[in-house]
Design a protein around this motif. Sequence first.
Motif, short mmCIF file in Angstrom:
data_model
loop_
_atom_site.label_atom_id
_atom_site.label_comp_id
_atom_site.label_asym_id
_atom_site.label_seq_id
_atom_site.Cartn_x
_atom_site.Cartn_y
_atom_site.Cartn_z
N TYR A 133 0.84 -1.20 0.00
CA TYR A 133 0.00 0.00 0.00
C TYR A 133 0.88 1.26 0.00
O TYR A 133 0.67 2.19 -0.78
CB TYR A 133 -0.93 -0.01 1.21
N THR A 134 1.89 1.27 0.86
CA THR A 134 2.80 2.41 0.95
C THR A 134 3.55 2.61 -0.36
O THR A 134 3.73 3.75 -0.82
CB THR A 134 3.80 2.22 2.12
N LEU A 135 3.96 1.51 -0.97
CA LEU A 135 4.64 1.59 -2.26
C LEU A 135 3.72 2.22 -3.32
O LEU A 135 4.15 3.12 -4.06
CB LEU A 135 5.06 0.18 -2.71
N MET A 136 2.47 1.79 -3.37
CA MET A 136 1.52 2.38 -4.32
C MET A 136 1.27 3.85 -4.00
O MET A 136 1.22 4.69 -4.89
CB MET A 136 0.18 1.61 -4.31
N GLU A 137 1.14 4.15 -2.71
CA GLU A 137 0.82 5.51 -2.27
C GLU A 137 1.95 6.49 -2.62
O GLU A 137 1.68 7.61 -3.07
CB GLU A 137 0.58 5.51 -0.76
N ARG A 138 3.19 6.07 -2.45
CA ARG A 138 4.33 6.96 -2.68
C ARG A 138 4.77 6.99 -4.14
O ARG A 138 5.34 7.99 -4.59
CB ARG A 138 5.51 6.52 -1.82
N ASP A 139 4.56 5.89 -4.84
CA ASP A 139 5.14 5.74 -6.17
C ASP A 139 4.09 5.83 -7.28
O ASP A 139 4.07 6.77 -8.06
CB ASP A 139 5.88 4.39 -6.22
N SER A 140 3.19 4.86 -7.34
CA SER A 140 2.23 4.77 -8.45
C SER A 140 1.13 5.82 -8.36
O SER A 140 0.74 6.40 -9.38
CB SER A 140 1.59 3.38 -8.48
N TYR A 141 0.60 6.04 -7.18
CA TYR A 141 -0.56 6.94 -7.01
C TYR A 141 -0.27 8.38 -7.49
O TYR A 141 -1.08 8.94 -8.25
CB TYR A 141 -1.02 6.91 -5.56
N PRO A 142 0.86 9.00 -7.11
CA PRO A 142 1.12 10.35 -7.64
C PRO A 142 1.22 10.38 -9.17
O PRO A 142 0.77 11.33 -9.80
CB PRO A 142 2.47 10.73 -7.00
N ARG A 143 1.81 9.33 -9.76
CA ARG A 143 1.89 9.27 -11.22
C ARG A 143 0.51 9.07 -11.83
O ARG A 143 0.21 9.61 -12.90
CB ARG A 143 2.83 8.15 -11.67
N PHE A 144 -0.34 8.30 -11.15
CA PHE A 144 -1.71 8.09 -11.63
C PHE A 144 -2.45 9.42 -11.73
O PHE A 144 -3.14 9.68 -12.71
CB PHE A 144 -2.45 7.14 -10.67
N LEU A 145 -2.29 10.27 -10.71
CA LEU A 145 -3.01 11.56 -10.70
C LEU A 145 -2.54 12.48 -11.82
O LEU A 145 -3.29 13.37 -12.24
CB LEU A 145 -2.83 12.25 -9.35
N LYS A 146 -1.32 12.27 -12.31
CA LYS A 146 -0.80 13.10 -13.41
C LYS A 146 -0.97 12.41 -14.77
O LYS A 146 -0.62 12.99 -15.79
CB LYS A 146 0.69 13.38 -13.20
N SER A 147 -1.49 11.19 -14.76
CA SER A 147 -1.56 10.39 -15.98
C SER A 147 -2.69 10.85 -16.90
O SER A 147 -3.68 11.43 -16.46
CB SER A 147 -1.77 8.91 -15.64
#
Length: 198
Positions: free
Chosen positions: A168-182
């Motif tokens: 969850y932390t990995l997704m929150e710090r890494d993938s999630y911010p990129r998702f919001l800019k995708s």
Amino acid sequence: MPGFFFSHNMTELNGKEDCKLAEGKIHKKKQKSFGADLKNYLKCMVPQIESGIKTSNTRSVKLSTEEVIQWSQSLEKLLASQSGQGVFREFLKSEFSEENIEFWLACEDYKKTKSDHLHGKAERIYEEFVQSDAIKQINIDYQMREATAKKAQDPTPTSFDEAQKTVYTLMERDSYPRFLKSQIYLNLLNQLQPNTSK
């Protein structure tokens, strides 16, 4: 259609009906699979297709601008939404890291499992995501992998909690911010709020 490769030249199969039939079945399966994936992706991208996103229980869900905006407030709010999970999963697929959300969802399901079914589910989750040669191996360190393996042997509802928290932390710090800019997220947001000005 671009992107499809055939193992045989179709003209070579004219005299071989059995081969043609077998090739046709394989080709149809590939087309059906590709078509289903594309259809699911488009449903996530364009809510107007088939009047909304179909969920697993076949009811149609209309996405609201408010709901999609809420996804940007936190990963928790994104994952609390069935539609949000679907769109985020498509994004993770594009980054070849969908095992993270699949593991997280499997853990959520596991926590709701009755005690007499824990062992079977724990074994499946361990084999699919945790063991060192798992097909959908999650990104956790050696110590956590070993600790999770021990907990999975004598399963309790919290056996995967630490590994789930790490993912969850990995997704929150890494993938999630990129998702919001995708483009996936921004296009969806734009489609839901056309002609609005601040």
